[in-house]
Design an enzyme around this catalytic site. Structure first.
Site: not given
Ligand SMILES: *Cc1c(COP(=O)(O)O)cnc(C)c1O
Length: 361
Positions: A102, A173, A197
């Site tokens: 990511w 993030d 999540k």
């Molecule tokens: C799932 C995830 C993403 C992507 O998320 P979206 O909401 O589908 O854009 C980005 N970064 C991390 C760390 C993730 O776990």
């Protein structure tokens, strides 16, 4: 129906109590005769939901008034674009700490707008994958900000230290890390997280930003990504994802009720300790991550005999243990054990792992 423990990485489990409440009030929310999905986001009733959810999140994470909470569209990937477009401030260079899938995706998106320094921090310690500690990150003096990802959801690798980098704007993030443990918000300038999540259903993205960073974005920015506009309209510049917002609010209330972040942090520690202990207890299961960087949310492991992978997944699902298949880019097994996964679910998985090892080991 007997209990199913869903180990999905996202969209992931939502606390049962929250789903029950949502079901109870689905058609007739607060006796208004309509569903929450059917009322205006500008109605007083919905405004109340918005205000309370923001306050509850602030309470949970101890967010000071010098920060603004935004409820955005577009998921974490939307923020991959929004962050550079809002924070570049006419600068060219930015630092991206690369610790896995990511953080690499965030870097690739930023490339459209600026020149990201790709700071790879992967290393190995005793043949295990590890990440360089923060004091060894190769940060540049002239970068507009530093972006990193404390929990790589796919690889199951984490940076548990808080990023104390003096005089740097720090962006995280937190999609699969937020609300899993206590953090000191003031060590960050911007945190973002997709809801699916550890917060609620997909469709809403939370941005916690230091107010003084809400300034002029680059002029080409799509207005729905512009923090200044979103902030000015209290996250209602366009129609927000109302159902997701409401349900996330219920999750915040649930978390407060069960004892807040301190409590869930202890439980998350216990759950992940138990599972890693099981993995480490024999050669049948293997985890490749050095203990100091092991994720407490996404536990990735392998069967020494990889031919048993599909059998493991198939038999696990018969036991009500679902969505354990590892992400296709790393393979193996991944058990995502976010806040909503009860201890009983982890214990059930461990019990199954023992049974499986006895049978096939
Ligand atoms: C799932 C995830 C993403 C992507 O998320 P979206 O909401 O589908 O854009 C980005 N970064 C991390 C760390 C993730 O776990």
């Amino acid at each position: 129906m007997s209990d199913v423990y869903n180990f999905s990485a996202g969209p992931a489990m939502i606390p049962k109590e929250v789903l029950f409440q949502a079901r109870e009030e689905l058609q007739n929310w607060k006796k208004c005769g309509s569903s929450i999905m059917e009322i205006s986001h500008r109605s007083e009733r919905f405004m109340q939901v918005a205000l309370e959810s923001e306050q509850d999140l602030k309470d949970l994470l101890n967010i000071p008034d010098s920060y603004k909470v935004l409820f955005c569209h577009g998921g974490a990937r939307g923020q991959f674009s929004a962050v550079p477009m809002n924070l570049l401030n006419n600068m060219k260079h930015v630092d991206y700490i690369n610790s896995g899938y990511w953080s690499q995706c965030a870097l690739l998106e930023a490339k459209k707008y600026c020149i990201p320094n790709n700071i790879s921090i992967q290393t190995t310690i005793n043949k295990k994958i590890a990440l360089l500690p923060i004091d060894q990150w190769n940060i540049n003096r002239n970068s507009a900000y530093v972006h990193y990802c404390p929990n790589e959801t796919i690889q199951g690798i984490s940076i548990h230290e808080e990023p104390l980098l003096h005089n740097k704007i720090i962006v995280g993030d937190f999609s699969s890390y937020i609300l899993s443990r206590s953090i000191n918000i003031e060590n960050y300038d911007l945190i973002y997280a997709g809801a699916q999540k550890n917060i609620g259903p997909s469709g809403i993205t939370i941005v916690i930003i230091r107010k003084k960073l809400i300034t002029d974005a680059m002029k080409e920015i799509p207005t729905i990504l512009d923090y200044k506009t979103i902030s000015k309209h209290n996250s209602m510049f366009n129609t927000p994802s109302t159902f997701s917002w409401y349900l996330s609010g219920l999750v915040f209330k649930w978390l407060k009720k069960i004892g807040g972040i301190k409590k869930i942090e202890k439980l998350n520690q216990l759950k992940s300790d138990l599972l890693y202990k099981k993995i480490d207890s024999s050669d049948f299961y293997v985890n490749n991550i050095h203990y100091s960087n092991r994720s407490k949310m996404n536990i990735v492991f392998y069967l020494r005999n990889s031919q048993l992978n599909d059998v493991f997944l198939k038999e696990a699902s018969v036991f009500g243990l679902t969505a354990l298949r590892g992400h296709r880019i790393v393979g193996g097994i991944r058990a995502s054990i976010y806040n909503a996964m009860p201890l009983e679910g982890v214990n059930a998985l461990i019990k199954f792992m023992s049974y499986f090892e006895n049978r096939y080991g």
